[in-house]
Write a protein that holds these residues in place. Structure first.
Motif, PDB file in Angstrom:
ATOM      1  N   LEU A  51      39.110  53.303  40.944  1.00  0.00           N
ATOM      2  CA  LEU A  51      40.169  52.302  40.658  1.00  0.00           C
ATOM      3  C   LEU A  51      40.514  52.444  39.188  1.00  0.00           C
ATOM      4  O   LEU A  51      39.740  53.002  38.441  1.00  0.00           O
ATOM      5  CB  LEU A  51      39.716  50.873  40.975  1.00  0.00           C
ATOM      6  CG  LEU A  51      40.878  49.937  41.333  1.00  0.00           C
ATOM      7  CD1 LEU A  51      41.342  50.159  42.742  1.00  0.00           C
ATOM      8  CD2 LEU A  51      40.536  48.515  41.084  1.00  0.00           C
ATOM      9  N   THR A 221      47.815  37.026  46.527  1.00  0.00           N
ATOM     10  CA  THR A 221      48.548  37.960  45.654  1.00  0.00           C
ATOM     11  C   THR A 221      50.046  37.660  45.704  1.00  0.00           C
ATOM     12  O   THR A 221      50.705  37.528  44.663  1.00  0.00           O
ATOM     13  CB  THR A 221      48.299  39.433  46.091  1.00  0.00           C
ATOM     14  OG1 THR A 221      46.900  39.664  46.123  1.00  0.00           O
ATOM     15  CG2 THR A 221      48.944  40.426  45.158  1.00  0.00           C
ATOM     16  N   GLY A 364      31.583  45.431  46.970  1.00  0.00           N
ATOM     17  CA  GLY A 364      32.996  45.078  46.809  1.00  0.00           C
ATOM     18  C   GLY A 364      33.825  45.293  48.055  1.00  0.00           C
ATOM     19  O   GLY A 364      33.321  45.254  49.187  1.00  0.00           O
TER      20      GLY A 364
HETATM   21  P1  FAD Z   1      38.161  47.336  42.606  1.00  0.00           P
HETATM   22  O1  FAD Z   1      38.039  46.275  41.589  1.00  0.00           O
HETATM   23  O2  FAD Z   1      39.447  47.517  43.292  1.00  0.00           O
HETATM   24  O3  FAD Z   1      37.693  48.688  41.906  1.00  0.00           O
HETATM   25  C1  FAD Z   1      37.654  49.889  42.562  1.00  0.00           C
HETATM   26  C2  FAD Z   1      37.407  50.986  41.542  1.00  0.00           C
HETATM   27  O4  FAD Z   1      37.223  52.209  42.235  1.00  0.00           O
HETATM   28  C3  FAD Z   1      38.545  51.267  40.557  1.00  0.00           C
HETATM   29  O5  FAD Z   1      38.031  51.501  39.296  1.00  0.00           O
HETATM   30  C4  FAD Z   1      39.218  52.536  41.085  1.00  0.00           C
HETATM   31  O6  FAD Z   1      39.832  53.323  40.101  1.00  0.00           O
HETATM   32  C5  FAD Z   1      38.030  53.241  41.645  1.00  0.00           C
HETATM   33  N1  FAD Z   1      38.355  54.271  42.704  1.00  0.00           N
HETATM   34  C6  FAD Z   1      39.256  54.201  43.717  1.00  0.00           C
HETATM   35  N2  FAD Z   1      39.225  55.318  44.484  1.00  0.00           N
HETATM   36  C7  FAD Z   1      38.268  56.111  43.942  1.00  0.00           C
HETATM   37  C8  FAD Z   1      37.747  57.394  44.268  1.00  0.00           C
HETATM   38  N3  FAD Z   1      38.192  58.098  45.307  1.00  0.00           N
HETATM   39  N4  FAD Z   1      36.770  57.908  43.483  1.00  0.00           N
HETATM   40  C9  FAD Z   1      36.274  57.219  42.419  1.00  0.00           C
HETATM   41  N5  FAD Z   1      36.729  56.000  42.067  1.00  0.00           N
HETATM   42  C10 FAD Z   1      37.706  55.466  42.815  1.00  0.00           C
HETATM   43  N6  FAD Z   1      39.658  38.050  43.628  1.00  0.00           N
HETATM   44  C11 FAD Z   1      39.159  36.854  43.231  1.00  0.00           C
HETATM   45  O7  FAD Z   1      38.005  36.558  43.571  1.00  0.00           O
HETATM   46  N7  FAD Z   1      39.881  36.015  42.452  1.00  0.00           N
HETATM   47  C12 FAD Z   1      41.124  36.309  42.029  1.00  0.00           C
HETATM   48  O8  FAD Z   1      41.772  35.515  41.347  1.00  0.00           O
HETATM   49  C13 FAD Z   1      41.682  37.548  42.427  1.00  0.00           C
HETATM   50  N8  FAD Z   1      42.927  37.894  42.034  1.00  0.00           N
HETATM   51  C14 FAD Z   1      43.452  39.092  42.429  1.00  0.00           C
HETATM   52  C15 FAD Z   1      44.733  39.423  42.010  1.00  0.00           C
HETATM   53  C16 FAD Z   1      45.292  40.630  42.403  1.00  0.00           C
HETATM   54  C17 FAD Z   1      46.686  40.974  41.975  1.00  0.00           C
HETATM   55  C18 FAD Z   1      44.545  41.530  43.213  1.00  0.00           C
HETATM   56  C19 FAD Z   1      45.138  42.839  43.627  1.00  0.00           C
HETATM   57  C20 FAD Z   1      43.284  41.204  43.632  1.00  0.00           C
HETATM   58  C21 FAD Z   1      42.721  39.976  43.241  1.00  0.00           C
HETATM   59  N9  FAD Z   1      41.433  39.611  43.658  1.00  0.00           N
HETATM   60  C22 FAD Z   1      40.906  38.407  43.242  1.00  0.00           C
HETATM   61  C23 FAD Z   1      40.650  40.505  44.508  1.00  0.00           C
HETATM   62  C24 FAD Z   1      39.733  41.374  43.638  1.00  0.00           C
HETATM   63  O9  FAD Z   1      40.468  42.018  42.632  1.00  0.00           O
HETATM   64  C25 FAD Z   1      39.038  42.434  44.483  1.00  0.00           C
HETATM   65  O10 FAD Z   1      38.361  41.823  45.537  1.00  0.00           O
HETATM   66  C26 FAD Z   1      38.048  43.202  43.602  1.00  0.00           C
HETATM   67  O11 FAD Z   1      38.757  43.936  42.640  1.00  0.00           O
HETATM   68  C27 FAD Z   1      37.182  44.143  44.435  1.00  0.00           C
HETATM   69  O12 FAD Z   1      36.320  44.807  43.585  1.00  0.00           O
HETATM   70  P2  FAD Z   1      35.834  46.309  43.886  1.00  0.00           P
HETATM   71  O13 FAD Z   1      34.858  46.661  42.833  1.00  0.00           O
HETATM   72  O14 FAD Z   1      35.446  46.440  45.292  1.00  0.00           O
HETATM   73  O15 FAD Z   1      37.142  47.175  43.764  1.00  0.00           O
END
Ligand code: FAD
Ligand code: NAI
Length: 513
Positions: A51, A221, A364
């Motif tokens: 991400l 969102t 996540g």
């Molecule tokens: P992410 O935070 O999405 O991170 C994934 C990471 O993996 C990124 O760094 C990306 O570059 C990396 N990646 C992707 N593909 C690959 C690959 N093939 N190889 C290596 N790396 C890769 N949740 C709340 O609880 N409260 C809120 O107010 C809230 N607001 C939000 C607002 C918006 C606009 C959005 C879009 C989401 C919001 N969310 C909120 C939800 C929250 O952002 C997600 O649930 C959270 O980001 C999930 O975390 P994660 O670590 O799983 O993934």
């Protein structure tokens, strides 16, 4: 007078304390610690963080992990952490995007043990051979841009991609709202639509189309973005470009009978009535089936239950219909027989171990648990894994020591020496039992918060005696302070606060970069 004197002393002390804390935080940010080099005998833990930067799950794990115990390698095409809750505010320039980004390099340089970072996408996890294939997808490439990283343990935290449900035209014509680049693109397009609508001799219908901002998806969102966009129009666009005031219009399209399905009924009603006041049109029971470059086709369910297809023209289309599984995750699922029945992501057990594996964990949005895919869940999962891994490392150390003590006991010269070693063994065994007592992951829900525009927010907060629902301006102030305190670093907190003050004084920038 005595009370006043005490109050002034207390204020002074608090002021000095806060200044000291701020100064210390700023100092530590600019002065990274000396780091310990990785020990080749230690296990290699690969954190897959795909991400923009690094996601909620992986960064939370990294923050709390004792990195001197593992050789940690972070792989992500995004070399920064993104504070997603404030991303909708970046689409209108209320907050500058760099204020909600924290460079991964700053994060890893603050760790005690050296952490490696590769700016790359993980294209494949070879489960059998314990390899992660990585590829540099950035503009600048060196002689090597594809390689493999071996792992002993792997944490997958790549999040999810935007769900489009295979609806024709969505990928080609919509803007999404997941990454910093998406927010920048939306900001640019809003102004492009406005300036194009004012082009000489533009027809009335075309002006109306260009100034129609359509948001598909009534989840948090979509709702937050619609609120931010309407604020932009009311507070800045209308003032600087009054010619658009009769035609600029925001519509939120949702397939279900109401928006924000995860909030309580009272807050859903409050949101819908606030949107009515703000003049945002909410089209519920309207499912988009096709998208072209200037309109959407939607199936509308009428009050009598009959269905009809309607074409809605748009200038800007923002698509926010939730999450889909990333291809690297789907490929990994296909390699593991125990994942056959899983559809929405990697099925994990209560310790976040990917079912069918022993050395792969998932955190996540890419992991399937009983909880919603939110930052709150990802953050707690990451922190849980850090605790688990720190405990595992401690356990390894104690077991190694126990082995040495048993050997020493066997060659003890006399009874006294043997007893001494025996006591030490007993003490270590007690320590080992205590360390191993780590329970399964348990999520603690703190509540849900969402901004709905017009300086109002809604909150479903978990309270000791149950749930507490509130909406309005006080909730908005709570929303702001909660998110400010949750920002990644003091630097982020200061930048976001400055942006809010700057916009209050000067308004948002209406130029198109
Ligand atoms: P992410 O935070 O999405 O991170 C994934 C990471 O993996 C990124 O760094 C990306 O570059 C990396 N990646 C992707 N593909 C690959 C690959 N093939 N190889 C290596 N790396 C890769 N949740 C709340 O609880 N409260 C809120 O107010 C809230 N607001 C939000 C607002 C918006 C606009 C959005 C879009 C989401 C919001 N969310 C909120 C939800 C929250 O952002 C997600 O649930 C959270 O980001 C999930 O975390 P994660 O670590 O799983 O993934
Ligand atoms: P979501 O999954 O919460 O909502 C998507 C909405 O789009 C659904 O209501 C769905 O019915 C609708 N939809 C799907 N297909 C459609 C179609 N063809 N036509 C019309 N409507 C359609 O997705 P969202 O908002 O992107 O959130 C993703 C995750 O991130 C969620 O878990 C959410 O809780 C979390 N999040 C939390 C925030 C907060 O707490 N403030 C803010 C943003 C996201």
């Amino acid at each position: 007078f005595r009370a006043l004197r005490w109050a002034s002393r207390l204020t002074l002390l608090t002021g000095v304390g806060l200044t000291g804390w701020l100064a210390y935080s700023i100092y530590t940010l600019g002065h990274p610690v000396e780091q310990v080099e990785p020990d080749p005998d230690k296990k290699t833990l690969v954190i897959l963080v795909p991400l923009p930067g690094t996601g909620w799950g992986a960064i939370s794990l990294l923050k709390k992990l004792d990195t001197e115990n593992y050789n940690v390698v972070v792989i992500s095409p995004r070399n920064f952490f993104l504070f997603t809750p404030l991303l909708p505010s970046c689409t209108t320039g209320l907050i500058e995007h760099r204020s909600v980004m924290e460079p991964i390099r700053n994060i890893i340089r603050q760790k005690k043990g050296v952490v490696k970072y590769y700016e790359a996408e993980a294209t494949k996890v070879d489960f059998e051979n314990r390899l992660v294939h990585i590829s540099d997808d950035s503009e600048i490439k060196g002689e090597v841009s594809n390689t493999v990283v071996p792992f002993d343990m792997l944490v997958v935290g790549v999040g999810a991609e935007n769900a489009t449900f295979g609806i024709p035209g969505v990928k080609e014509h919509s803007c999404f709202l997941k990454e910093v680049g998406d927010a920048q693109q939306i900001r640019k397009r809003i102004m492009d639509c406005v300036e194009t609508a004012l082009f000489k001799d533009q027809t009335e219908d075309e002006v109306k189309r260009l100034l129609h901002m359509v948001v598909v998806g009534g989840g948090p969102t979509g709702v937050e973005f619609a609120g931010e966009l309407q604020d932009f129009f009311e507070e800045d666009l209308k003032k600087w470009i009054p010619e658009i005031k009769d035609n600029f219009h925001v519509t939120l399209v949702e397939a279900l009978p109401n928006v924000l399905p995860m909030f309580s009924k009272q807050l859903i009603d409050y949101t819908e009535s606030t949107f009515k006041e703000e003049k945002i049109t909410v089209r519920t029971k309207t499912m988009v089936k096709k998208v072209t470059d200037n309109s959407i086709e939607a199936e509308v369910t009428k009050p009598d239950g009959s269905k009809e297809i309607e074409t809605i023209p748009y200038g800007l289309l923002v698509w926010a219909t939730g999450n889909a599984v990333r291809s690297v995750v789907r490929d990994l699922m296909n390699q593991i027989p125990a994942q056959k029945s899983s559809r929405r992501g990697l099925a994990v057990n209560e310790y976040l171990v990917v079912n069918g594996t022993e050395n792969i964990w998932a955190v996540g949005d890419c992991a399937i648990t009983n909880y919603a895919p939110t930052a709150q869940v990802a953050n707690q999962e990451g922190a849980f894994l850090a605790r688990l891994f720190n405990t595992m490392a401690k356990t390894d150390d104690i077991e190694r020591e126990l082995k040495k003590l048993s050997a020493a006991q066997a060659v003890a010269k006399n009874e006294e020496e043997r007893n001494k070693v025996f006591d030490e063994i007993k003490e270590r065994q007690k320590q080992l039992r205590r360390t191993k007592q780590i329970g399964p992951f348990q999520y603690s829900h703190q509540g849900s918060l969402a901004y709905i525009g017009k300086e109002r927010a809604v909150a479903d907060i978990s309270w000791v005696s149950g749930n507490f629902a509130s909406g309005g301006t006080m909730t908005y102030l709570f929303w702001r302070s909660a998110y400010l305190s949750m920002c990644f670093s003091t630097r982020n907190r200061c930048l976001v606060a400055f942006d809010w003050i700057k916009t209050k004084i000067f308004g948002r920038d209406v130029s198109r970069e």
